[in-house]
Design a protein around this motif. Structure first.
Motif, PDB file in Angstrom:
ATOM      1  N   TRP A 134      -3.889   5.794   7.309  1.00  0.00           N
ATOM      2  CA  TRP A 134      -4.571   6.164   6.063  1.00  0.00           C
ATOM      3  C   TRP A 134      -5.056   7.598   6.146  1.00  0.00           C
ATOM      4  O   TRP A 134      -5.452   8.066   7.216  1.00  0.00           O
ATOM      5  N   LEU A 135      -5.035   8.280   5.013  1.00  0.00           N
ATOM      6  CA  LEU A 135      -5.721   9.559   4.868  1.00  0.00           C
ATOM      7  C   LEU A 135      -7.010   9.262   4.116  1.00  0.00           C
ATOM      8  O   LEU A 135      -7.038   8.404   3.237  1.00  0.00           O
ATOM      9  N   VAL A 136      -8.068   9.978   4.445  1.00  0.00           N
ATOM     10  CA  VAL A 136      -9.369   9.744   3.829  1.00  0.00           C
ATOM     11  C   VAL A 136      -9.756  10.966   3.011  1.00  0.00           C
ATOM     12  O   VAL A 136      -9.641  12.104   3.474  1.00  0.00           O
ATOM     13  N   ALA A 137     -10.224  10.714   1.787  1.00  0.00           N
ATOM     14  CA  ALA A 137     -10.640  11.796   0.884  1.00  0.00           C
ATOM     15  C   ALA A 137     -11.934  11.388   0.191  1.00  0.00           C
ATOM     16  O   ALA A 137     -12.194  10.197   0.008  1.00  0.00           O
ATOM     17  N   PRO A 138     -12.737  12.360  -0.211  1.00  0.00           N
ATOM     18  CA  PRO A 138     -13.952  12.016  -0.962  1.00  0.00           C
ATOM     19  C   PRO A 138     -13.600  11.495  -2.355  1.00  0.00           C
ATOM     20  O   PRO A 138     -12.539  11.801  -2.902  1.00  0.00           O
ATOM     21  N   VAL A 139     -14.495  10.700  -2.915  1.00  0.00           N
ATOM     22  CA  VAL A 139     -14.304  10.147  -4.257  1.00  0.00           C
ATOM     23  C   VAL A 139     -14.347  11.269  -5.286  1.00  0.00           C
ATOM     24  O   VAL A 139     -15.217  12.142  -5.222  1.00  0.00           O
ATOM     25  N   GLN A 140     -13.400  11.233  -6.216  1.00  0.00           N
ATOM     26  CA  GLN A 140     -13.411  12.154  -7.355  1.00  0.00           C
ATOM     27  C   GLN A 140     -13.167  11.327  -8.617  1.00  0.00           C
ATOM     28  O   GLN A 140     -12.072  10.772  -8.791  1.00  0.00           O
ATOM     29  N   THR A 141     -14.178  11.256  -9.479  1.00  0.00           N
ATOM     30  CA  THR A 141     -14.033  10.448 -10.694  1.00  0.00           C
ATOM     31  C   THR A 141     -12.925  10.980 -11.588  1.00  0.00           C
ATOM     32  O   THR A 141     -12.309  10.211 -12.327  1.00  0.00           O
ATOM     33  N   PHE A 153       0.795  -1.222   0.000  1.00  0.00           N
ATOM     34  CA  PHE A 153       0.000   0.000   0.000  1.00  0.00           C
ATOM     35  C   PHE A 153       0.829   1.274   0.000  1.00  0.00           C
ATOM     36  O   PHE A 153       0.296   2.363   0.183  1.00  0.00           O
ATOM     37  N   GLN A 154       2.128   1.161  -0.247  1.00  0.00           N
ATOM     38  CA  GLN A 154       2.960   2.353  -0.284  1.00  0.00           C
ATOM     39  C   GLN A 154       2.504   3.249  -1.434  1.00  0.00           C
ATOM     40  O   GLN A 154       2.457   2.833  -2.589  1.00  0.00           O
ATOM     41  N   ARG A 155       2.152   4.474  -1.108  1.00  0.00           N
ATOM     42  CA  ARG A 155       1.704   5.491  -2.070  1.00  0.00           C
ATOM     43  C   ARG A 155       0.552   5.008  -2.963  1.00  0.00           C
ATOM     44  O   ARG A 155       0.512   5.275  -4.155  1.00  0.00           O
ATOM     45  N   THR A 156      -0.386   4.312  -2.357  1.00  0.00           N
ATOM     46  CA  THR A 156      -1.541   3.862  -3.125  1.00  0.00           C
ATOM     47  C   THR A 156      -2.729   4.770  -2.900  1.00  0.00           C
ATOM     48  O   THR A 156      -2.842   5.457  -1.893  1.00  0.00           O
ATOM     49  N   VAL A 157      -3.620   4.738  -3.883  1.00  0.00           N
ATOM     50  CA  VAL A 157      -4.930   5.359  -3.775  1.00  0.00           C
ATOM     51  C   VAL A 157      -5.913   4.201  -3.802  1.00  0.00           C
ATOM     52  O   VAL A 157      -5.929   3.421  -4.751  1.00  0.00           O
ATOM     53  N   VAL A 158      -6.698   4.068  -2.747  1.00  0.00           N
ATOM     54  CA  VAL A 158      -7.644   2.967  -2.630  1.00  0.00           C
ATOM     55  C   VAL A 158      -9.058   3.519  -2.660  1.00  0.00           C
ATOM     56  O   VAL A 158      -9.403   4.402  -1.876  1.00  0.00           O
ATOM     57  N   LEU A 159      -9.856   2.992  -3.566  1.00  0.00           N
ATOM     58  CA  LEU A 159     -11.271   3.332  -3.612  1.00  0.00           C
ATOM     59  C   LEU A 159     -11.992   2.357  -2.697  1.00  0.00           C
ATOM     60  O   LEU A 159     -12.008   1.150  -2.957  1.00  0.00           O
ATOM     61  N   LEU A 160     -12.557   2.839  -1.621  1.00  0.00           N
ATOM     62  CA  LEU A 160     -13.297   1.993  -0.695  1.00  0.00           C
ATOM     63  C   LEU A 160     -14.660   1.711  -1.317  1.00  0.00           C
ATOM     64  O   LEU A 160     -15.467   2.612  -1.512  1.00  0.00           O
ATOM     65  N   ALA A 161     -14.898   0.444  -1.643  1.00  0.00           N
ATOM     66  CA  ALA A 161     -16.116   0.068  -2.366  1.00  0.00           C
ATOM     67  C   ALA A 161     -17.213  -0.452  -1.449  1.00  0.00           C
ATOM     68  O   ALA A 161     -18.395  -0.329  -1.778  1.00  0.00           O
ATOM     69  N   ALA A 162     -16.843  -1.035  -0.331  1.00  0.00           N
ATOM     70  CA  ALA A 162     -17.842  -1.552   0.612  1.00  0.00           C
ATOM     71  C   ALA A 162     -17.249  -1.514   2.010  1.00  0.00           C
ATOM     72  O   ALA A 162     -16.060  -1.763   2.211  1.00  0.00           O
ATOM     73  N   HIS A 163     -18.118  -1.195   2.979  1.00  0.00           N
ATOM     74  CA  HIS A 163     -17.677  -1.134   4.365  1.00  0.00           C
ATOM     75  C   HIS A 163     -18.847  -1.483   5.263  1.00  0.00           C
ATOM     76  O   HIS A 163     -19.957  -1.002   5.077  1.00  0.00           O
TER      77      HIS A 163
END
Length: 177
Positions: free
Chosen positions: A134-141, A9-19
């Motif tokens: 983790w840092l959390v950010a809103p989804v941006q298409t 996960f080093q320098r990754t952007v993860v789209l959280l799809a389900a929680h």
């Protein structure tokens, strides 16, 4: 964040799809292209992508790297039976039919093929966020489909006003400053 210490996960952007607090979390890494040709996968699936402009195949995470997902923009409400609705008009599918529709031009917008995923057991992601892993950010298409892969991490940080130069490993195992 550097304190996570997991090279997956080093320098990754993860789209959280389900929680879910009961079931854990499921996400897709969206900034790690693989060295596999999209056409090779289509050939294995019996699909013809010769007329399509195909995106790169992404490595979605360390779990089940042979399992594929299609992340796509969708105006359908709701999407197909096997599709998962995500924020900002995004959908996620494991359907070969959905992939076939997208490469044939029947789909409605941008898409990505992602192999593998990131998964967290119940409470794990919450703990990692509390530990500043983790840092959390809103989804941006726009970050998902317009920003080049190698620039997505910085774009995600920029979207929440974080300068990458200010990120330091301050975890329990970090060397003293």
């Amino acid at each position: 964040m550097p304190s996570l210490g997991d090279p997956n996960f080093q320098r990754t952007v993860v789209l959280l799809a389900a929680h879910s607090f009961n079931d854990g979390a499921f996400g897709l890494v969206v900034n790690r292209p693989l060295e596999v040709e999209f056409t090779e996968i289509l050939d294995e699936l019996g699909l013809d992508g010769s007329a399509a402009e195909l995106p790169m195949v992404l490595g979605g995470g360390p779990v089940e790297p042979g399992h594929g997902f299609v992340l796509f923009e969708s105006d359908d409400d709701p999407p197909g039976d096997s599709d998962l609705c995500l924020p900002e008009g995004l959908s996620l599918s494991g359907s070969i039919e959905t992939l076939g529709d997208l490469i044939s031009g029947e789909g409605q917008g941008n898409y990505a093929l992602v192999l593998g995923y990131a998964g967290w057991f119940p409470g794990q992601l919450e703990t990692e966020i509390e530990e500043n892993s983790w840092l959390v950010a809103p989804v941006q298409t726009s970050i998902l489909f317009e920003v080049p892969y190698e620039e997505r991490w910085k774009a995600a940080l920029d979207s929440i006003g974080v300068d990458p130069g200010t990120i330091a490993d301050v975890g329990a195992d970090a060397p003293p400053a």
